[in-house]
Write a protein that holds these residues in place. Structure first.
Motif, short mmCIF file in Angstrom:
data_model
loop_
_atom_site.label_atom_id
_atom_site.label_comp_id
_atom_site.label_asym_id
_atom_site.label_seq_id
_atom_site.Cartn_x
_atom_site.Cartn_y
_atom_site.Cartn_z
N TRP A 84 27.37 55.74 48.74
CA TRP A 84 26.53 55.09 49.75
C TRP A 84 26.91 55.54 51.15
O TRP A 84 28.08 55.67 51.47
N SER A 85 25.91 55.75 51.96
CA SER A 85 26.16 56.17 53.34
C SER A 85 25.11 55.55 54.25
O SER A 85 24.07 55.05 53.79
N VAL A 86 25.40 55.57 55.55
CA VAL A 86 24.40 55.19 56.54
C VAL A 86 24.10 56.41 57.41
O VAL A 86 25.02 57.16 57.77
N ASN A 87 22.83 56.59 57.71
CA ASN A 87 22.38 57.66 58.59
C ASN A 87 21.95 57.02 59.90
O ASN A 87 21.15 56.08 59.90
N VAL A 88 22.48 57.51 61.00
CA VAL A 88 22.27 56.88 62.31
C VAL A 88 21.70 57.90 63.30
O VAL A 88 22.25 59.00 63.45
N HIS A 89 20.61 57.51 63.95
CA HIS A 89 20.04 58.35 65.00
C HIS A 89 19.71 57.48 66.20
O HIS A 89 19.26 56.34 66.06
N ALA A 90 19.98 57.98 67.40
CA ALA A 90 19.69 57.23 68.63
C ALA A 90 18.68 57.99 69.46
O ALA A 90 18.81 59.20 69.67
N LYS A 91 17.66 57.27 69.93
CA LYS A 91 16.63 57.91 70.75
C LYS A 91 17.19 58.41 72.09
O LYS A 91 16.85 59.49 72.55
N THR A 92 18.02 57.58 72.70
CA THR A 92 18.68 57.94 73.96
C THR A 92 20.16 57.68 73.73
O THR A 92 20.66 56.59 73.99
N PRO A 93 20.91 58.66 73.21
CA PRO A 93 22.25 58.38 72.69
C PRO A 93 23.25 57.80 73.68
O PRO A 93 24.04 56.93 73.31
N VAL A 94 23.26 58.26 74.91
CA VAL A 94 24.24 57.73 75.86
C VAL A 94 23.94 56.26 76.15
O VAL A 94 24.84 55.41 76.13
N LEU A 95 22.69 55.94 76.39
CA LEU A 95 22.30 54.55 76.67
C LEU A 95 22.50 53.68 75.44
O LEU A 95 23.11 52.62 75.50
N SER A 96 21.98 54.12 74.30
CA SER A 96 22.03 53.32 73.09
C SER A 96 23.45 53.07 72.63
O SER A 96 23.83 51.94 72.31
N CYS A 97 24.26 54.12 72.61
CA CYS A 97 25.62 54.01 72.06
C CYS A 97 26.63 53.44 73.05
O CYS A 97 27.41 52.56 72.71
N LEU A 98 26.63 53.96 74.28
CA LEU A 98 27.61 53.51 75.25
C LEU A 98 27.11 52.36 76.12
O LEU A 98 27.88 51.49 76.52
N GLY A 99 25.81 52.34 76.41
CA GLY A 99 25.25 51.28 77.24
C GLY A 99 24.96 50.00 76.50
O GLY A 99 24.73 48.97 77.12
N SER A 100 25.01 50.05 75.15
CA SER A 100 24.74 48.85 74.37
C SER A 100 25.74 48.65 73.23
O SER A 100 26.45 47.67 73.17
N GLN A 101 25.82 49.63 72.32
CA GLN A 101 26.57 49.43 71.08
C GLN A 101 28.08 49.36 71.24
O GLN A 101 28.76 48.67 70.48
N TYR A 102 28.62 50.07 72.17
CA TYR A 102 30.07 50.13 72.37
C TYR A 102 30.66 48.73 72.60
O TYR A 102 30.13 47.94 73.40
N ALA A 103 31.75 48.41 71.92
CA ALA A 103 32.40 47.10 72.06
C ALA A 103 33.34 47.13 73.25
O ALA A 103 34.56 47.29 73.11
N GLY A 104 32.76 46.97 74.44
CA GLY A 104 33.54 47.16 75.65
C GLY A 104 33.77 45.91 76.49
O GLY A 104 34.43 45.98 77.52
N TRP A 105 33.23 44.75 76.05
CA TRP A 105 33.35 43.54 76.85
C TRP A 105 34.41 42.63 76.23
O TRP A 105 34.21 42.07 75.16
N SER A 106 35.53 42.47 76.91
CA SER A 106 36.62 41.63 76.42
C SER A 106 36.32 40.17 76.73
O SER A 106 36.16 39.79 77.89
N LEU A 107 36.28 39.34 75.68
CA LEU A 107 35.94 37.93 75.82
C LEU A 107 37.06 37.08 75.22
O LEU A 107 37.45 37.31 74.06
N SER A 108 37.56 36.13 75.97
CA SER A 108 38.65 35.31 75.46
C SER A 108 38.60 33.91 76.05
O SER A 108 38.00 33.68 77.11
#
Length: 327
Positions: A84-108
């Motif tokens: 089993w695998s997942v295939n991933v494509h982003a329409k606008t990769p920098v925005l989609s991956c770094l501007g949204s998907q990246y886990a960059g907000w530290s919450l505590s």
């Protein structure tokens, strides 16, 4: 970084809101549980007190990508034991991956009897724009509602919801948290979907001009759940570090494409060669002691769209996947 990289970027919150609505509407079929905190913030439980599932994780992955990613299940991972695998494509990769998907907000939040910590991902990050990335890209989204995905096995306290809503400039009742523990099927699926995002983050880490990345595709096997947080975290990291393949398309020179490919794979790291859980333990569970070059797909192909030439580096490692996945 080019100052106009975000000139034509769309709203990740507007793009993903229909996906959030459909996830909520299909919650019962997806084996999710919906609840609300005292302040009205909506909670989507994808594996703490419910089953969750692969399809739920697939949809959550697309939400994490700000509605700008397409994720499909496949059966051509390149590994005999893990088809089993997942295939991933982003329409606008920098925005989609770094501007949204990246886990960059530290919450505590810490109280007398408990403490909570999580890294937030998803389009809500682009509303708050608290990270340096958003200053670098000159991008901040605007919306009346948003969603944040948390890889946790406990519910967030209301204080965290209040903080997120305030930072995003929205009402607390217009905030949705999606909870995806690494021990759940939904959790392992949505992490596998990060294979392209891991490559984009690595490109950014090695200071490649991000405006030159015009498209990208990734594929990785889906790790079996680990049964507990630590095992699950190790396996999901290993799926990408030893089983992930990413193909990036750039507009630049052949030298730039060749250099990027050479720097990208996980085997360029001094920490490469052991299951991630063992590496993490050897550094006394301190992420910051791990060589940052490790966090990469196993194999990378970079194609120069201007010349048509492609360059590859890295390798898929079935033996380490078998060891990590408990075969």
């Amino acid at each position: 970084m080019s100052s106009d990289i975000s000139a034509n970027w769309t709203s990740v919150n507007a793009a993903c809101q229909p996906l959030v609505d459909r996830l909520i509407a299909d919650a019962e079929a997806l084996q999710l549980e919906i609840s609300t905190l005292a302040n009205g913030t909506r909670i989507v439980d994808a594996g703490i007190n419910c089953v969750g599932g692969l399809e739920a994780g697939r949809r959550i992955g697309e939400i994490c990508m700000g509605g700008l990613g397409t994720v499909t299940l496949g059966s051509n991972s390149g590994f005999d034991n893990w088809p089993w695998s997942v295939n991933v494509h982003a329409k606008t990769p920098v925005l989609s991956c770094l501007g949204s998907q990246y886990a960059g907000w530290s919450l505590s939040h810490k109280s007398e009897d408990s403490k909570f910590f999580a890294l937030g991902s998803g389009p809500g990050r682009a509303l708050a724009a608290r990270e340096e990335l958003f200053k670098e890209f000159a991008y901040q989204d605007k919306a009346d509602s948003t969603v944040i995905v948390l890889e946790v096995d406990t519910f967030p306290p209301v204080e965290v919801a209040e903080k997120v809503a305030d930072n995003c400039g929205i009402k607390a009742e217009n905030l949705t948290f999606i909870l995806t523990p690494t021990s759940s099927l939904a959790g392992v699926m949505q992490i596998a979907i990060r294979v392209l995002e891991v490559a984009m983050h690595k490109a950014h880490t090695v200071h490649f001009p991000m405006e030159k990345i015009i498209d990208g595709f990734g594929v990785t096997p889906v790790a079996p759940p680990g049964g507990d947080f630590m095992t699950g975290m190790g396996r999901t990291n290993d799926a990408i570090l030893y089983g992930g393949l990413v193909h990036l398309f750039i507009e630049g020179t052949d030298e730039e494409a060749r250099d990027l490919a050479a720097k990208m794979p996980s085997n360029t790291s001094s920490d490469y060669g052991r299951p991630f859980a063992d590496i993490f333990k050897s550094y006394e569970y301190d992420f910051f002691k791990i060589d940052p070059m490790l966090f990469s797909p196993a194999k990378v192909i970079v194609t120069n769209a201007k010349t048509g030439k492609s360059f590859s580096a890295g390798e898929l490692n079935q033996d380490l996947l078998n060891q990590s996945f408990g075969l």
